[in-house]
Enzyme design. Structure first.
Site, PDB file in Angstrom:
ATOM      1  N   ASP A   1      82.104 -54.555  43.756  1.00 34.54           N
ATOM      2  CA  ASP A   1      82.461 -54.618  42.336  1.00 34.54           C
ATOM      3  C   ASP A   1      81.464 -53.914  41.432  1.00 34.54           C
ATOM      4  O   ASP A   1      81.738 -53.679  40.253  1.00 34.54           O
ATOM      5  CB  ASP A   1      82.486 -56.092  41.893  1.00 34.54           C
ATOM      6  CG  ASP A   1      83.865 -56.693  42.042  1.00 34.54           C
ATOM      7  OD1 ASP A   1      84.839 -55.937  42.099  1.00 34.54           O
ATOM      8  OD2 ASP A   1      83.943 -57.933  42.094  1.00 34.54           O
TER       9      ASP A   1
HETATM   10  C1  GLC Z   1      81.441 -60.863  44.613  1.00 30.42           C
HETATM   11  C2  GLC Z   1      82.922 -60.778  44.298  1.00 30.42           C
HETATM   12  C3  GLC Z   1      83.665 -60.010  45.358  1.00 30.42           C
HETATM   13  C4  GLC Z   1      82.997 -58.691  45.630  1.00 30.42           C
HETATM   14  C5  GLC Z   1      81.520 -58.871  45.938  1.00 30.42           C
HETATM   15  C6  GLC Z   1      80.804 -57.572  46.097  1.00 30.42           C
HETATM   16  O1  GLC Z   1      81.263 -61.671  45.721  1.00 30.42           O
HETATM   17  O2  GLC Z   1      83.478 -62.081  44.199  1.00 30.42           O
HETATM   18  O3  GLC Z   1      84.991 -59.800  44.978  1.00 30.42           O
HETATM   19  O4  GLC Z   1      83.648 -58.079  46.704  1.00 30.42           O
HETATM   20  O5  GLC Z   1      80.911 -59.596  44.887  1.00 30.42           O
HETATM   21  O6  GLC Z   1      80.710 -56.887  44.893  1.00 30.42           O
END
Ligand code: GLC
Ligand code: GLC
Length: 799
Positions: free
Chosen positions: A470
């Site tokens: 993300d």
């Molecule tokens: C958090 C989010 C997830 C994402 C991860 C890596 O755990 O909930 O959706 O894939 O971060 O960014």
């Protein structure tokens, strides 16, 4: 079992698995809510408070001027003995001082909107004891965010009613709410309090309430300010005598039109009915037994017997329990999630499912349909949806281009577990529009097609806002402080592409092709296979960097995660997913990539996400470079994706490496370094500080993380090697050569399999022989046996 209340951080448990939930720390801190941690918060909690974890479900004992709490906090009077046992859906906190023992069982029974607290008091001395017991909870005025901010209104709205031993919290019930909460005890009380300041005194903390210190409740009646509930019981115990009292913190809803029995008098009948269910100890015992049976049932689906007791503790109970807690709580409420934030993630929920589908397949089925119902017609998806409405969350938006593919994973794992191909025919709406539906199978096709329709200049999938990571925001270009990297307007015309999604497309695309073939959709299978073959070529051409897989191409078409980069030369995600997709396994690239992972990403505490860490903010990369080195997505050990590397190693037959990576982050193995690790040594944390951090090895964000599901999936299916398959159980262990063997009891589609793996030749992988109920099988696929049958499976590994 925790024997020192001063844990390195509050070590918590979750109570409730249906609609009423509580979070409870090892010193009785925490809160309760009904269904929604933000909008229906029952008791108040102050996050990030000083001292940490103040406020909770407290008990105080006052005996001749000495005041103490069974959970040590809030009084913090040193105890002769303290113990907290967190179990599956319950916790027992015990304190003992001067031969008086107080044991509190906290639990949320099945099918009940209440938390039961059974306080058992035992006089272990040879003299008669006479003392006072005080209870305490602080009400939240329902909406947790408003409760913590809108004081100009809220200090004037609080209302309670008191009847006998029950304190009712009825704020806003006079207007639009049809629900209230109550706190009661199955005894006559010597006094009570419902106004916080009357109970505590204006300038005291929870550690020294005036009412408790003076051993005299004020019988206060809250009008506005902060309503609480506290009971005062006088207790006498003969030498050796034991006495139990039952407290109940409940929530009820009242049908419209029946809200009041007289002006200003709430209808207490529904509460009274609930109270009657836990009036005597026998009822509490029965509910506790039922809860235990429920969890035994869930955990019995997969049980391993193994010489490593840490492995057993994790796999047989806590890891599976964490998967269920994550299912129940998603990412809403923990010690790191304040309960006022996020909805349910499309990608997160699909991945969580692979950790609990074997325990609650029917609920997994519902979840899949709920998730798929938020998908758009073009295959894209809202990034999050709200659990109460089950509708997509506009505020967070869409265009996280990995999202759609996770639906193929969850549906496939569900079918493998259950054999329920019928789910594919289920008619499921797009964007919750009941007038626009298609079969779940078509939804999977849309997921697949969404990638095909969104390719970039190299032929790799466009990344959109972000993929699994993300924080790799390649189209965001945010320069405004505080602006959300996930929701801000993205720059148009970008060509940022993701090699991670490419690997994922090959992996789950092939799953989709298998599904098509199985249900006779051969034309679709052939078409999809052609797209996958093309993607493989693209990855070969543009996704390989020489020593590892490239991570992405940025907005301007430049490589991300390449030796050419100054920082962030290598990323974990594309190594994991390309190899899981089988890419490079036959030509040595996979081995090379995994060696690079070992060399550059692995460290004492796990595998970091990228290396070198970013040491400055890079606007074209976004949030990833906003984190200081070694934390979160910037070279933290993101425990969620370590299993991808473990699985990759098993695919190369390397059981030692897979196990070594597993063991490094598996909670019970970290118990010894708890002072450093900090979070609970019984559940996974989302992140452990990486090698570039100030304090490598320190964990954060325990409990609600996809880490739980992925690690259980990996150990059970790829290391211990018991993998559900459409036609049975596939047996393919990949283990350290030194392991002599282990046993697994697996319930699968109604039958029980007693699987015994032995490793006489000391190999890492390779099944020499399998006997099902004494007869030799031709392949390592154990067929589906009759429901209700118990079957022995002998697995002999060897060359
Ligand atoms: C958090 C989010 C997830 C994402 C991860 C890596 O755990 O909930 O959706 O894939 O971060 O960014
Ligand atoms: C509150 C509001 C204010 C309003 C007043 C009377 O003080 O902040 O805007 O005028 O109540 O309703």
């Amino acid at each position: 079992m925790i024997t020192d209340p001063r844990t390195p951080y509050p070590w918590i448990n979750f109570l409730g698995c249906e609609e009423f939930f509580s979070i409870l720390t090892n010193t009785a801190g925490g809160y309760s809510f009904y269904k929604d941690a933000r909008l229906r918060r029952i008791t108040r909690y102050r996050y990030n408070n000083v001292p940490v974890d103040d406020g909770g479900k407290y008990f105080y004992i006052h005996e001749n001027g000495t005041v103490w709490s069974p959970g040590w906090k809030p009084v913090r009077r040193e105890l002769d003995r303290y113990e907290c046992r967190h179990g599956m859906g319950y916790s027992v906190i015990t304190g003992e001082l001067d031969q008086l023992e107080a044991e509190v069982l906290y639990m949320v029974p099945l099918g009940v909107h209440a938390e039961v607290q059974r306080v058992r008091l035992t006089n272990k001395s040879d003299r008669r004891r006479s003392f006072s017991l005080f209870s305490f909870v602080e009400w939240c005025l329902w909406d947790a965010l408003d409760d913590a901010s809108n004081f100009q209104r809220n200090f004037s709205t609080g209302q309670v009613e008191i009847a006998g031993s029950t304190i009712y919290h009825k704020t806003e019930y006079r207007e639009r709410r049809d629900h209230y909460a109550f706190y009661t005890v199955n005894q006559e009380v010597a006094g009570y309090d419902s106004d916080r300041e009357a109970f505590l005194g204006m300038y005291n903390g929870f550690d020294a309430p005036d009412a408790v210190m003076e051993c005299r409740s004020r019988n206060s009646h809250a009008h506005g300010w902060s309503p609480i509930a506290s009971h005062h019981l006088r207790i006498e115990l003969d030498p050796g005598e034991e006495k139990s009292v039952v407290f109940l913190l409940g929530y009820v809803e009242v049908p419209a039109g029946e809200k009041f029995t007289a002006r200003q008098v709430i209808n207490k009948a529904p509460a009274e009915q609930l109270i009657k269910r836990f009036e005597d100890l026998g009822q509490v015992e029965a509910a506790f037994g039922e809860l235990g049976g429920f969890w035994d049932g869930l955990l019995s689906v997969f049980q391993v017997e193994h010489p490593e007791k840490e492995l057993m503790r994790s796999v047989n109970s806590w890891n599976q329990y964490q998967c269920m807690v994550t299912f129940n709580f998603s990412r809403s409420a923990s010690f790191f999630e304040s309960g006022i934030g996020r909805g349910m993630g499309f990608r997160d929920s699909n991945q969580d499912l692979i950790g609990f589908v074997h325990q609650v397949p029917e609920r997994a089925r519902e979840r899949i349909i709920d998730i798929a119902s938020t998908q758009f017609e073009d295959g894209g998806a809202y990034h999050q949806y709200q659990p109460l409405t089950k509708k997509g969350n506009d505020a967070v938006g869409s265009n996280f281009n990995d999202d759609p593919l996770w639906l193929i994973l969850s549906t496939d794992e569900y079918i493998r577990e259950t054999g329920d191909w019928g789910i594919l025919d289920e008619q499921v709406p797009f964007d919750n529009d009941e007038s626009n539906k298609a079969s779940l199978f078509k939804h999977l096709g849309r997921s697949f097609q969404h990638v095909v329709n969104n390719l970039g200049p190299h032929g790799l999938p466009l990344i959109g806002r972000a993929d699994w990571n993300d924080c790799l925001n390649l189209n965001c270009f945010s320069e405004t402080p505080g602006e959300s990297f996930q929701t801000t307007e993205n720059r148009e015309g970008g060509v940022a592409e993701s090699v991670f999604i490419a690997g994922m497309f090959v992996l789950y695309g092939e799953v989709y092709v298998d599904i098509c073939r199985r249900i006779g959709e051969n034309r679709k299978a052939v078409e999809a296979a052609a797209h996958i073959a093309a993607m493989r070529e693209v990855i070969d051409k543009h996704g390989w960097d020489g020593e590892w897989f490239v991570r992405a191409y940025d907005h301007f078409g430049e490589k991300v995660g390449s030796n050419e980069c100054e920082e962030g030369k290598i990323f974990i995600e594309s190594q994991g997913f390309c190899i899981m997709a089988g890419i490079g396994i036959n030509d040595g690239r996979a081995r090379k990539a995994l060696d690079s992972v070992k060399e550059r990403l692995d460290c004492e505490f796990g595998i970091v996400l990228n290396n070198p860490a970013f040491t400055r903010y890079i606007v074209k990369y976004g949030e990833i470079s906003s984190y200081p080195e070694g934390y979160k997505e910037n070279a933290g050990i993101f425990c969620h994706n370590n299993p991808w590397i473990m699985i990759a190693e098993t695919l190369l037959g390397n059981g030692e490496a897979a196990w070594e990576y597993f063991r490094k982050i598996c909670p019970p193995y970290l118990e010894e370094i708890s002072d450093l690790h900090k979070t609970e040594p019984y559940v996974y944390a989302q992140m452990i500080a990486g090698k570039d951090a100030h304090k490598p090895g320190e964990a954060k964000n325990s409990w609600l993380t996809g880490t739980a599901a992925w690690n259980f999936y990996t150990i059970s299916q790829f290391i211990l090697g018991i993998r559900p398959h459409y036609d049975g159980l596939l047996i393919h262990p990949v283990i350290p050569a030194s392991w002599k063997g282990y046993k697994v009891t697996r319930k699968f589609r109604g039958a029980t399999y007693l699987i015994e793996v032995s490793n006489p030749d000391g190999v890492s992988s390779g099944v020499k022989e399998i006997l099902l109920n004494g007869s030799r099988l031709q392949a390592n696929l154990v067929p589906v046996c009759d429901p209700g049958s118990t079957n022995t499976v002998e697995v002999i590994l060897g060359k």
